[in-house]
Scaffold this motif. Structure first.
Motif, PDB file in Angstrom:
ATOM      1  N   UNK A 266      14.845   4.915  87.025  1.00  0.00           N
ATOM      2  CA  UNK A 266      14.292   6.264  87.143  1.00  0.00           C
ATOM      3  C   UNK A 266      15.290   7.256  87.743  1.00  0.00           C
ATOM      4  N   UNK A 267      16.409   6.784  88.174  1.00  0.00           N
ATOM      5  CA  UNK A 267      17.464   7.568  88.837  1.00  0.00           C
ATOM      6  C   UNK A 267      16.975   8.260  90.107  1.00  0.00           C
ATOM      7  N   UNK A 268      15.963   7.687  90.746  1.00  0.00           N
ATOM      8  CA  UNK A 268      15.478   8.232  92.021  1.00  0.00           C
ATOM      9  C   UNK A 268      16.523   7.996  93.105  1.00  0.00           C
ATOM     10  N   UNK A 269      16.912   6.729  93.274  1.00  0.00           N
ATOM     11  CA  UNK A 269      17.952   6.384  94.219  1.00  0.00           C
ATOM     12  C   UNK A 269      17.662   6.753  95.651  1.00  0.00           C
ATOM     13  N   UNK A 270      16.544   6.277  96.209  1.00  0.00           N
ATOM     14  CA  UNK A 270      16.214   6.579  97.602  1.00  0.00           C
ATOM     15  C   UNK A 270      17.244   6.031  98.569  1.00  0.00           C
ATOM     16  N   UNK A 271      17.829   4.894  98.248  1.00  0.00           N
ATOM     17  CA  UNK A 271      18.865   4.339  99.097  1.00  0.00           C
ATOM     18  C   UNK A 271      18.379   3.340 100.124  1.00  0.00           C
ATOM     19  N   UNK A 272      17.080   3.028 100.176  1.00  0.00           N
ATOM     20  CA  UNK A 272      16.609   2.054 101.144  1.00  0.00           C
ATOM     21  C   UNK A 272      16.998   0.634 100.739  1.00  0.00           C
ATOM     22  N   UNK A 273      17.227   0.386  99.459  1.00  0.00           N
ATOM     23  CA  UNK A 273      17.771  -0.876  98.981  1.00  0.00           C
ATOM     24  C   UNK A 273      18.991  -0.502  98.140  1.00  0.00           C
ATOM     25  N   UNK A 274      20.152  -0.992  98.528  1.00  0.00           N
ATOM     26  CA  UNK A 274      21.384  -0.629  97.822  1.00  0.00           C
ATOM     27  C   UNK A 274      22.059  -1.875  97.274  1.00  0.00           C
ATOM     28  N   UNK A 275      22.867  -1.693  96.261  1.00  0.00           N
ATOM     29  CA  UNK A 275      23.610  -2.802  95.668  1.00  0.00           C
ATOM     30  C   UNK A 275      24.921  -2.966  96.422  1.00  0.00           C
TER      31      UNK A 275
END
Length: 140
Positions: A56-65
């Motif tokens: 969804x390209x939201x990318x909240x950043x709470x889980x990152x790769x």
């Protein structure tokens, strides 16, 4: 009901069902890869949340790769999701075009155009035109 049949036919012609199944499989496999390979993802739900953010390209950043496997999975999922979202857009546009075409075919102007060229019509076109006239007279 006719609109629903039209939508189903457009989806069938686009191969939407099998492509959706493939997308879901890729989504779940990437979620699994992120969960197993990335130390930040503690549960499979975290892996799915991360995959949803990538799609969804939201990318909240709470889980990152953080790891290389998770990053590869992210790239794969991102590319697949771009094509899948484009397919959804194409199906919606095709449906809207079909609805506009159907509306245009039902107008009085189109009916008059067909009356003017009756002598030029093929037997198949005449049969279709006759069916439309019958449907119109029945009030459909």
């Amino acid at each position: 009901m006719r609109r629903l049949r039209m939508l189903v036919e457009i989806e069938r012609q686009a191969g939407f069902g099998p492509i959706t199944c493939l997308f879901i499989v890729v989504f779940l496999l990437c979620s699994l890869a992120v969960w197993l390979a990335d130390p930040v993802a503690n549960t499979f739900g975290d892996g799915m949340w991360f995959s949803f953010q990538a799609v969804s390209t939201i990318g909240f950043g709470d889980v990152t790769a953080a790891g290389p496997v998770a990053r590869i999975a992210t790239v794969l999922l991102s590319v697949v999701s771009i094509f899948y979202i484009a397919l959804i857009t194409g199906v919606v546009v095709s449906y809207c075009n079909a609805m506009l075409r159907q509306r245009q075919e039902g107008t009085l102007a189109h009916f008059a155009e067909n009356l003017e060229r009756l002598d030029e019509m093929t037997p198949d076109e005449l049969a279709v035109f006759c069916e439309r006239v019958k449907e119109y007279r029945r009030g459909r």
